[in-house]
Design a protein around this motif. Structure first.
Motif: not given
Ligand code: AMP
Length: 358
Positions: A121, A212, A215, A189, A144, A186, A157, A266, A254, A181, A184
């Motif tokens: 990203a 997840h 998180h 993942e 983020i 997505f 984060q 990532n 990841e 960043e 994304v």
């Protein structure tokens, strides 16, 4: 080089479940283990011959550890670089300090990925609210913001939805050096784990999908269900980065599968990874045994998957379900020996095997 033969003692920095499962794999191959951990009574020390309980900057304790170990590896990457260098002067440390320096810093690892042709990203380093506001203008929002170091399971984060949130976000990260960043969009993942030996041999596990909750990794599906060619692309990214790092050991990477079809790096960790626990039950050589083989200079063996698998973490009091899980056909139960079941804490995992589909 000459292999470090069974009977030798493998030193493991860090005493959590990753260290525990590494120690068990080492024991199966006839090695002894010594754990270095600041926490007394840790999951790894329960299954190891020796434990040194000290902080990572205790030079005398590090000397003792170097004395006891024939080779040192790690299950935790937020180690002080000086500690690794002090150890490396006395005993082989695999992976080494240079790998850690990159992988423990989100900015360094993303730059490293890009330098080696692996897309990420869009991101910028951010050290102040002004930097973050500037990043928001240049990259577009939402963003983020993540601390460069010491983040895990979503800690360190914060999502930034509007430029007006910049100073609150920097405050939430306590002004720590950070990166911002682009968010994304997505589809999934995924992660890929690669092992590399000192002779350059490589073994790559099938890419898996990670889901997840709050998180924290909840479930890993092996293999990931990916469009044609993408699994090979992920494996190739793994091989390329492991080689570029001159890694000896394991590397977990990841990745995001973006909705537009791109595969984006990532983060990476040069150690066993939660998303590789399925390999204990679904591969002839697990990620933990692979690590032991790599750092001891043994043949890596096969990373091939003999079964499909779904791994679910047992968080907090979910591990109390062990009596039922023990009766479930095909469920492979792993408990980490932790006494205190705090909410969200990884207490164990269960892997459910299915015949290999493809
Ligand atoms: P990380 O600590 O970087 O693995 O981030 C933790 C989780 O936050 C990831 O597994 C994603 O679910 C989410 N996340 C992190 N970075 C991004 C991003 N750039 N875009 C969208 N989601 C993200």
């Amino acid at each position: 080089g000459v292999p470090i033969a069974p009977g030798a003692r493998v030193g493991i920095l860090g005493g959590g479940q990753l260290g525990r499962m590494t120690a068990l794999a080492a024991a199966r191959l006839g090695y002894r283990t010594v754990i270095f951990s600041p926490e007394p009574e840790c999951p790894a020390s329960q299954v190891s011959e020796m434990t040194i309980t000290a902080s990572y900057d205790d030079r005398r304790a590090l000397d003792q550890f170097a004395e006891a170990a024939d080779v040192v590896t790690l299950e935790f990457e937020n180690l002080p670089a000086d500690a690794l260098e002090a150890l490396a002067a006395r005993v082989p440390v695999r992976p080494g300090a240079a790998v850690l320096r990159i992988s423990q810093d989100r900015l360094a690892e993303k730059r490293f990925a890009q330098e080696h042709g692996v897309p990420t990203a869009d991101f910028e380093p951010v050290d102040s609210a002004e930097d973050l506001a500037g990043a928001f203008e240049r990259l577009g929002g939402p963003l983020i913001a993540k601390t460069r170091r010491f983040g895990y399971d979503g800690k360190g984060q914060v999502r930034v939805n509007a430029i007006a949130e910049a100073s609150a976000a920097v405050e939430a990260l306590a002004g720590a050096p950070a990166i911002a960043e682009a968010v994304v969009d997505f589809e999934r993942e995924i992660s890929v784990i690669v092992a590399r030996g000192g002779d350059g041999a490589l073994a790559v596990y099938d890419p898996v999908e990670n889901r997840h909750e709050n998180h924290i990794l909840r479930t890993t599906l092996a293999p990931a269900d990916l469009p044609p060619g993408m699994a090979d692309d992920a494996r190739e990214i793994g091989r390329r980065l492991a080689e570029a790092l001159d890694l000896v050991g394991l590397l977990a990477i990841e990745l995001f599968v973006a909705r537009d079809g791109r595969l984006l790096f990532n983060e990476m960790a040069p150690r066993p990874h939660n998303s590789g626990h399925w390999t204990l039950d679904a591969c002839p050589v697990s990620q933990f045994e692979m690590l032991v083989r790599a750092v001891c200079g043994l043949p890596l063996g096969s990373a091939e998957r003999h079964s499909d698998a779904e791994m679910t973490n047992l968080l907090g009091d979910e591990a109390g379900d062990w009596p039922r899980l023990l009766t479930e056909p095909g469920a492979c139960l792993h408990l980490y020996g932790k006494t205190e079941a705090r909410p969200g804490r990884k207490m164990g995992h269960v892997t459910r095997l299915k015949p290999k589909a493809g």
